[in-house]
Design a protein around this motif. Structure first.
Motif, PDB file in Angstrom:
ATOM      1  N   CYS A 162      55.387  37.698  37.832  1.00 53.38           N
ATOM      2  CA  CYS A 162      55.259  37.093  38.487  1.00 53.38           C
ATOM      3  C   CYS A 162      53.985  36.281  38.619  1.00 53.38           C
ATOM      4  O   CYS A 162      53.487  36.021  40.034  1.00 53.38           O
ATOM      5  N   GLY A 163      53.061  37.340  38.393  1.00 47.61           N
ATOM      6  CA  GLY A 163      51.394  36.589  38.733  1.00 47.61           C
ATOM      7  C   GLY A 163      50.731  37.105  39.552  1.00 47.61           C
ATOM      8  O   GLY A 163      49.427  36.718  39.831  1.00 47.61           O
ATOM      9  N   SER A 164      50.957  38.204  39.786  1.00 48.91           N
ATOM     10  CA  SER A 164      50.175  39.418  40.924  1.00 48.91           C
ATOM     11  C   SER A 164      49.004  39.062  40.456  1.00 48.91           C
ATOM     12  O   SER A 164      48.199  39.405  40.885  1.00 48.91           O
ATOM     13  N   ILE A 165      48.460  39.713  38.785  1.00 51.78           N
ATOM     14  CA  ILE A 165      47.004  40.138  38.896  1.00 51.78           C
ATOM     15  C   ILE A 165      46.371  39.314  38.829  1.00 51.78           C
ATOM     16  O   ILE A 165      45.006  39.050  39.527  1.00 51.78           O
ATOM     17  N   GLY A 166      46.479  38.112  38.635  1.00 55.95           N
ATOM     18  CA  GLY A 166      46.451  37.150  38.176  1.00 55.95           C
ATOM     19  C   GLY A 166      45.224  36.378  39.211  1.00 55.95           C
ATOM     20  O   GLY A 166      44.678  36.235  39.759  1.00 55.95           O
ATOM     21  N   ILE A 167      47.114  36.104  40.070  1.00 57.94           N
ATOM     22  CA  ILE A 167      46.921  35.762  41.517  1.00 57.94           C
ATOM     23  C   ILE A 167      45.380  36.986  42.339  1.00 57.94           C
ATOM     24  O   ILE A 167      44.589  35.458  42.724  1.00 57.94           O
ATOM     25  N   GLU A 168      45.574  37.578  42.578  1.00 54.94           N
ATOM     26  CA  GLU A 168      44.839  38.757  43.236  1.00 54.94           C
ATOM     27  C   GLU A 168      43.269  38.623  42.874  1.00 54.94           C
ATOM     28  O   GLU A 168      41.889  39.017  43.490  1.00 54.94           O
ATOM     29  N   TRP A 169      43.303  38.731  40.670  1.00 56.87           N
ATOM     30  CA  TRP A 169      41.902  38.634  41.148  1.00 56.87           C
ATOM     31  C   TRP A 169      41.196  36.729  41.043  1.00 56.87           C
ATOM     32  O   TRP A 169      40.043  37.119  41.650  1.00 56.87           O
ATOM     33  N   MET A 170      42.447  36.037  41.566  1.00 60.05           N
ATOM     34  CA  MET A 170      41.316  34.542  42.034  1.00 60.05           C
ATOM     35  C   MET A 170      41.142  34.898  43.330  1.00 60.05           C
ATOM     36  O   MET A 170      39.918  34.024  44.032  1.00 60.05           O
ATOM     37  N   ARG A 171      41.924  36.498  44.164  1.00 56.73           N
ATOM     38  CA  ARG A 171      41.727  35.834  45.262  1.00 56.73           C
ATOM     39  C   ARG A 171      40.317  37.007  45.715  1.00 56.73           C
ATOM     40  O   ARG A 171      40.091  36.758  47.527  1.00 56.73           O
ATOM     41  N   ALA A 172      39.987  37.528  44.205  1.00 54.85           N
ATOM     42  CA  ALA A 172      38.455  38.273  45.013  1.00 54.85           C
ATOM     43  C   ALA A 172      37.554  36.830  45.070  1.00 54.85           C
ATOM     44  O   ALA A 172      36.339  38.011  46.090  1.00 54.85           O
ATOM     45  N   HIS A 173      37.353  36.381  44.864  1.00 58.32           N
ATOM     46  CA  HIS A 173      36.363  35.470  45.107  1.00 58.32           C
ATOM     47  C   HIS A 173      36.616  33.733  44.480  1.00 58.32           C
ATOM     48  O   HIS A 173      37.670  33.304  43.895  1.00 58.32           O
ATOM     49  N   PRO A 174      36.577  32.820  46.216  1.00 60.30           N
ATOM     50  CA  PRO A 174      37.078  31.288  45.130  1.00 60.30           C
ATOM     51  C   PRO A 174      36.363  30.573  44.321  1.00 60.30           C
ATOM     52  O   PRO A 174      37.550  29.540  43.415  1.00 60.30           O
ATOM     53  N   SER A 175      35.245  31.285  43.485  1.00 63.04           N
ATOM     54  CA  SER A 175      34.908  30.822  41.941  1.00 63.04           C
ATOM     55  C   SER A 175      35.803  31.461  40.449  1.00 63.04           C
ATOM     56  O   SER A 175      35.612  30.761  40.046  1.00 63.04           O
ATOM     57  N   CYS A 176      36.652  32.907  40.789  1.00 63.23           N
ATOM     58  CA  CYS A 176      37.424  33.284  40.203  1.00 63.23           C
ATOM     59  C   CYS A 176      38.657  31.961  39.423  1.00 63.23           C
ATOM     60  O   CYS A 176      39.221  31.593  40.428  1.00 63.23           O
ATOM     61  N   ARG A 177      38.656  32.294  37.986  1.00 61.65           N
ATOM     62  CA  ARG A 177      39.728  31.885  37.714  1.00 61.65           C
ATOM     63  C   ARG A 177      40.875  32.327  36.706  1.00 61.65           C
ATOM     64  O   ARG A 177      40.293  33.741  36.544  1.00 61.65           O
ATOM     65  N   HIS A 185      60.570  30.937  31.453  1.00 68.79           N
ATOM     66  CA  HIS A 185      60.841  29.981  32.082  1.00 68.79           C
ATOM     67  C   HIS A 185      61.310  30.872  33.513  1.00 68.79           C
ATOM     68  O   HIS A 185      60.423  30.399  34.478  1.00 68.79           O
ATOM     69  N   GLY A 186      61.579  31.814  33.825  1.00 69.26           N
ATOM     70  CA  GLY A 186      62.441  31.878  35.361  1.00 69.26           C
ATOM     71  C   GLY A 186      61.327  32.518  35.570  1.00 69.26           C
ATOM     72  O   GLY A 186      61.070  32.590  37.078  1.00 69.26           O
ATOM     73  N   ARG A 187      60.280  33.484  35.204  1.00 68.22           N
ATOM     74  CA  ARG A 187      59.399  33.814  35.947  1.00 68.22           C
ATOM     75  C   ARG A 187      57.822  33.382  36.159  1.00 68.22           C
ATOM     76  O   ARG A 187      57.228  33.290  37.115  1.00 68.22           O
ATOM     77  N   GLN A 188      57.854  31.793  34.809  1.00 72.65           N
ATOM     78  CA  GLN A 188      56.868  30.765  35.915  1.00 72.65           C
ATOM     79  C   GLN A 188      57.424  30.093  36.550  1.00 72.65           C
ATOM     80  O   GLN A 188      56.064  29.850  37.754  1.00 72.65           O
ATOM     81  N   ARG A 189      58.458  30.204  36.796  1.00 70.53           N
ATOM     82  CA  ARG A 189      58.511  29.408  38.700  1.00 70.53           C
ATOM     83  C   ARG A 189      58.513  30.521  39.450  1.00 70.53           C
ATOM     84  O   ARG A 189      57.947  30.204  40.698  1.00 70.53           O
TER      85      ARG A 189
END
Length: 303
Positions: A162-177, A185-189
């Motif tokens: 569901c993207g939780s790791i990537g999301i919280e990585w990006m929330r760590a700093h505005p410039s994190c990608r 496909h369902g999980r992509q949504r």
């Protein structure tokens, strides 16, 4: 170029806000959802609008997120002969359009149910929509501590769920990608919903199966493998694409995936950590510990 005061400094001066205490957010060419990451009780924001409809859209978002009591000040043509200021609460905003050149200042005020989330890793599990494929809160916090996000770095979230790791990585700093690689496909949504709701609409999605899905992607500074460590070539492909100085973290739940991590460590090194989490739950008139499935975590640093 001639020196001139910025719109941010002019707006802060009009409001008598110390500029160093104001967060700036640009919606110019960016999704409105980017504002969600900045909504906290007591925060003061200056938002660069995309167009004349932006203030109304911002007001609707604030109201929907439980920040309807926030005070909005819209400045049209700041510093010019036609400068105008409009003040209202977000939940009382009535202007469908204003001048296209405008800046929105927000004094964030949340209701009791205002969705203000902490800045630390390990957001509550119910902050995410998921189908069960979610790295749970405590394990997620430990995983992100090992991934160690730094400003400007890129993460590959392989088997993103569901993207939780990537999301919280990006929330760590505005410039994190981050790039979320997910075959379902369902999980992509689900990832699309979660990234917007949690204020990181810039999270990139790649739909495909690793390691083939890595083709053409920029080299990462860190890689998390949440699913697929038993797929042939995935661990090696992630390691070979990882930049020097990068971190690889992989989590395993099954015996087969744990064995894959043990075998890989024999060749490349790294640390293995066993994570066990238990929650107190009712048992009749008493309470007992309910043990979650243990997690084996591999952490390797590429020198």
């Amino acid at each position: 170029m001639l020196p001139a005061p910025s719109s941010l400094s002019l707006a802060a001066a009009r409001l008598q806000w110390p500029l160093q205490e104001v967060a700036s957010v640009s919606l110019v060419g960016r999704p409105l959802a980017a504002l969600n990451a900045h909504l906290h009780r007591g925060a003061r924001l200056c938002v660069l609008s995309s167009d004349g409809a932006s203030p109304a859209a911002i007001a609707a978002l604030l109201d929907a997120r439980g920040f309807g009591a926030s005070r909005m000040s819209v400045f049209e043509h700041l510093g010019g002969a036609n400068e105008r200021r409009i003040d209202a609460r977000a939940d009382d905003w009535t202007h469908a359009r204003v001048a296209a050149l405008n800046l929105v200042a927000i004094d964030c005020r949340a209701s009791a149910d205002g969705a203000s989330l902490p800045l630390t890793h390990g957001l509550p599990d119910d902050a995410y929509r998921h189908d069960g494929q979610l790295t749970k809160r405590d394990v997620r916090a430990i995983t992100l501590a090992r991934l160690a996000p730094r400003p400007g770095e890129l993460l590959w979230d392989v088997g993103a769920g569901c993207g939780s790791i990537g999301i919280e990585w990006m929330r760590a700093h505005p410039s994190c990608r981050a790039i979320a690689i997910e075959a379902d496909h369902g999980r992509q949504r689900l990832i699309e919903h979660n990234r917007d709701a949690l204020g990181v609409p810039g999270l990139q999605l790649v739909e495909g199966v690793a390691p083939g899905a890595f083709e053409g992607l920029p080299a990462p500074d860190a890689v998390f493998i949440g699913g697929g460590v038993t797929l042939p070539g995935v661990l090696d492909a992630c390691w070979s694409r990882l930049r020097e100085g990068g971190r690889l973290v992989a989590n395993a739940v099954t015996l087969q995936s744990e064995a894959a991590l043990f075998a890989w460590r024999e060749q490349h090194g790294g640390e293995l950590t066993r994570i066990g989490v238990a929650q107190a739950e009712p048992l009749g008139a008493f309470d007992t510990w309910r043990q979650a499935l243990p997690i084996t975590l591999l952490h390797a640093f590429k020198r």
